[in-house]
Motif scaffolding. Structure first.
Motif, mmCIF file in Angstrom:
data_model
loop_
_atom_site.group_PDB
_atom_site.id
_atom_site.type_symbol
_atom_site.label_atom_id
_atom_site.label_comp_id
_atom_site.label_asym_id
_atom_site.label_seq_id
_atom_site.Cartn_x
_atom_site.Cartn_y
_atom_site.Cartn_z
ATOM 1 N N LYS A 9 0.839 -1.202 0.000
ATOM 2 C CA LYS A 9 0.000 0.000 0.000
ATOM 3 C C LYS A 9 0.873 1.250 0.000
ATOM 4 O O LYS A 9 0.572 2.225 -0.683
ATOM 5 C CB LYS A 9 -0.939 0.006 1.196
ATOM 6 N N ARG A 10 1.947 1.229 0.778
ATOM 7 C CA ARG A 10 2.857 2.381 0.819
ATOM 8 C C ARG A 10 3.502 2.603 -0.552
ATOM 9 O O ARG A 10 3.605 3.731 -1.015
ATOM 10 C CB ARG A 10 3.947 2.159 1.866
ATOM 11 N N GLU A 11 3.940 1.520 -1.183
ATOM 12 C CA GLU A 11 4.567 1.639 -2.507
ATOM 13 C C GLU A 11 3.578 2.186 -3.536
ATOM 14 O O GLU A 11 3.922 3.040 -4.356
ATOM 15 C CB GLU A 11 5.110 0.282 -2.949
ATOM 16 N N ASN A 12 2.356 1.660 -3.496
ATOM 17 C CA ASN A 12 1.333 2.140 -4.434
ATOM 18 C C ASN A 12 1.042 3.624 -4.214
ATOM 19 O O ASN A 12 0.862 4.377 -5.167
ATOM 20 C CB ASN A 12 0.056 1.319 -4.289
ATOM 21 N N GLU A 13 0.983 4.029 -2.962
ATOM 22 C CA GLU A 13 0.731 5.445 -2.650
ATOM 23 C C GLU A 13 1.872 6.323 -3.150
ATOM 24 O O GLU A 13 1.646 7.418 -3.675
ATOM 25 C CB GLU A 13 0.524 5.617 -1.147
ATOM 26 N N LYS A 14 3.107 5.859 -3.007
ATOM 27 C CA LYS A 14 4.260 6.611 -3.513
ATOM 28 C C LYS A 14 4.220 6.734 -5.023
ATOM 29 O O LYS A 14 4.517 7.788 -5.591
ATOM 30 C CB LYS A 14 5.565 5.931 -3.085
ATOM 31 N N LYS A 15 3.830 5.659 -5.702
ATOM 32 C CA LYS A 15 3.721 5.685 -7.170
ATOM 33 C C LYS A 15 2.657 6.682 -7.610
ATOM 34 O O LYS A 15 2.851 7.452 -8.547
ATOM 35 C CB LYS A 15 3.375 4.297 -7.702
ATOM 36 N N LYS A 16 1.514 6.657 -6.912
ATOM 37 C CA LYS A 16 0.439 7.588 -7.241
ATOM 38 C C LYS A 16 0.885 9.035 -7.051
ATOM 39 O O LYS A 16 0.608 9.911 -7.876
ATOM 40 C CB LYS A 16 -0.796 7.326 -6.378
ATOM 41 N N GLN A 17 1.593 9.284 -5.961
ATOM 42 C CA GLN A 17 2.063 10.640 -5.671
ATOM 43 C C GLN A 17 3.062 11.096 -6.736
ATOM 44 O O GLN A 17 3.005 12.240 -7.192
ATOM 45 C CB GLN A 17 2.714 10.678 -4.283
ATOM 46 N N SER A 18 3.975 10.208 -7.136
ATOM 47 C CA SER A 18 4.956 10.587 -8.159
ATOM 48 C C SER A 18 4.273 10.850 -9.501
ATOM 49 O O SER A 18 4.652 11.773 -10.231
ATOM 50 C CB SER A 18 6.032 9.515 -8.301
ATOM 51 N N LEU A 21 2.676 14.319 -9.344
ATOM 52 C CA LEU A 21 3.670 15.384 -9.480
ATOM 53 C C LEU A 21 4.148 15.506 -10.923
ATOM 54 O O LEU A 21 4.306 16.616 -11.447
ATOM 55 C CB LEU A 21 4.854 15.121 -8.552
ATOM 56 N N GLU A 22 4.366 14.373 -11.576
ATOM 57 C CA GLU A 22 4.819 14.392 -12.964
ATOM 58 C C GLU A 22 3.753 15.005 -13.870
ATOM 59 O O GLU A 22 4.057 15.809 -14.760
ATOM 60 C CB GLU A 22 5.117 12.951 -13.408
ATOM 61 N N LYS A 23 2.512 14.652 -13.637
ATOM 62 C CA LYS A 23 1.412 15.202 -14.413
ATOM 63 C C LYS A 23 1.301 16.718 -14.207
ATOM 64 O O LYS A 23 1.079 17.473 -15.162
ATOM 65 C CB LYS A 23 0.109 14.515 -14.008
ATOM 66 N N GLN A 24 1.476 17.174 -12.990
ATOM 67 C CA GLN A 24 1.427 18.602 -12.685
ATOM 68 C C GLN A 24 2.544 19.351 -13.399
ATOM 69 O O GLN A 24 2.330 20.431 -13.944
ATOM 70 C CB GLN A 24 1.518 18.815 -11.167
ATOM 71 N N LYS A 25 3.757 18.768 -13.423
ATOM 72 C CA LYS A 25 4.885 19.400 -14.109
ATOM 73 C C LYS A 25 4.619 19.522 -15.603
ATOM 74 O O LYS A 25 4.873 20.561 -16.222
ATOM 75 C CB LYS A 25 6.166 18.601 -13.875
ATOM 76 N N LYS A 26 4.091 18.459 -16.210
ATOM 77 C CA LYS A 26 3.770 18.479 -17.640
ATOM 78 C C LYS A 26 2.717 19.540 -17.944
ATOM 79 O O LYS A 26 2.794 20.239 -18.945
ATOM 80 C CB LYS A 26 3.284 17.115 -18.104
ATOM 81 N N LYS A 27 1.738 19.659 -17.063
ATOM 82 C CA LYS A 27 0.674 20.640 -17.243
ATOM 83 C C LYS A 27 1.243 22.063 -17.218
ATOM 84 O O LYS A 27 0.898 22.906 -18.051
ATOM 85 C CB LYS A 27 -0.368 20.459 -16.145
ATOM 86 N N GLU A 28 2.139 22.332 -16.287
ATOM 87 C CA GLU A 28 2.761 23.653 -16.190
ATOM 88 C C GLU A 28 3.641 23.936 -17.406
ATOM 89 O O GLU A 28 3.672 25.064 -17.905
ATOM 90 C CB GLU A 28 3.571 23.744 -14.902
ATOM 91 N N GLU A 29 4.351 22.925 -17.913
ATOM 92 C CA GLU A 29 5.179 23.106 -19.107
ATOM 93 C C GLU A 29 4.324 23.454 -20.317
ATOM 94 O O GLU A 29 4.687 24.312 -21.120
ATOM 95 C CB GLU A 29 5.983 21.838 -19.380
ATOM 96 N N ARG A 30 3.187 22.790 -20.472
ATOM 97 C CA ARG A 30 2.300 23.077 -21.601
ATOM 98 C C ARG A 30 1.770 24.509 -21.523
ATOM 99 O O ARG A 30 1.637 25.195 -22.541
ATOM 100 C CB ARG A 30 1.138 22.096 -21.629
ATOM 101 N N LYS A 31 1.459 24.955 -20.321
ATOM 102 C CA LYS A 31 0.951 26.315 -20.154
ATOM 103 C C LYS A 31 2.004 27.343 -20.562
ATOM 104 O O LYS A 31 1.703 28.321 -21.242
ATOM 105 C CB LYS A 31 0.513 26.565 -18.717
ATOM 106 N N THR A 32 3.245 27.140 -20.146
ATOM 107 C CA THR A 32 4.290 28.104 -20.475
ATOM 108 C C THR A 32 4.662 28.031 -21.953
ATOM 109 O O THR A 32 4.988 29.040 -22.560
ATOM 110 C CB THR A 32 5.552 27.874 -19.628
ATOM 111 N N GLU A 33 4.607 26.846 -22.558
ATOM 112 C CA GLU A 33 4.905 26.705 -23.992
ATOM 113 C C GLU A 33 3.862 27.390 -24.848
ATOM 114 O O GLU A 33 4.179 28.041 -25.824
ATOM 115 C CB GLU A 33 4.935 25.223 -24.376
ATOM 116 N N GLY A 34 2.608 27.244 -24.512
ATOM 117 C CA GLY A 34 1.517 27.768 -25.316
ATOM 118 C C GLY A 34 1.531 29.275 -25.432
ATOM 119 O O GLY A 34 1.134 29.826 -26.454
ATOM 120 N N LYS A 35 1.980 29.969 -24.436
ATOM 121 C CA LYS A 35 1.953 31.423 -24.458
ATOM 122 C C LYS A 35 3.048 32.009 -25.333
ATOM 123 O O LYS A 35 2.938 33.130 -25.786
ATOM 124 C CB LYS A 35 2.080 31.968 -23.036
ATOM 125 N N SER A 36 4.082 31.252 -25.613
ATOM 126 C CA SER A 36 5.187 31.783 -26.396
ATOM 127 C C SER A 36 4.852 31.863 -27.882
ATOM 128 O O SER A 36 5.481 32.603 -28.618
ATOM 129 C CB SER A 36 6.447 30.943 -26.190
#
Length: 80
Positions: A9-18, A21-36
């Motif tokens: 359960k701990r491992e699964n929770e860590k995977k979900k959290q990672s 975070l990765e999805k959030q980073k990709k989302k922020e990158e798309r936002k900054t790319e689109g405005k340029s």
């Protein structure tokens, strides 16, 4: 008394959290790319051969067309 949390359960929770975070980073990158991108970067032109280019056509090579030579209707057929 609380149940102990298994290691799976701990491992699964860590995977979900990672993944979150990765999805959030990709989302922020798309936002900054689109405005340029500007409107000028999105325009495409078609040259005299029908090929899509990013440069505007050369207006000095443009041929003038006589509007009187353009036929709007189809010619009548001769009936026998």
């Amino acid at each position: 008394m609380a149940k102990p949390i298994s290691s799976n359960k701990r491992e699964n929770e860590k995977k979900k959290q990672s993944k979150r975070l990765e999805k959030q980073k990709k989302k922020e990158e798309r936002k900054t790319e689109g405005k340029s991108r500007s409107f000028e970067d999105m325009i495409a032109y078609v040259d005299e051969n029908g090929m899509i280019t990013s440069t505007p056509p050369d207006m000095s090579k443009k041929e003038d067309t006589n509007t009187e030579e353009i036929r709007i209707s189809t010619p009548k057929k001769n009936r026998i």
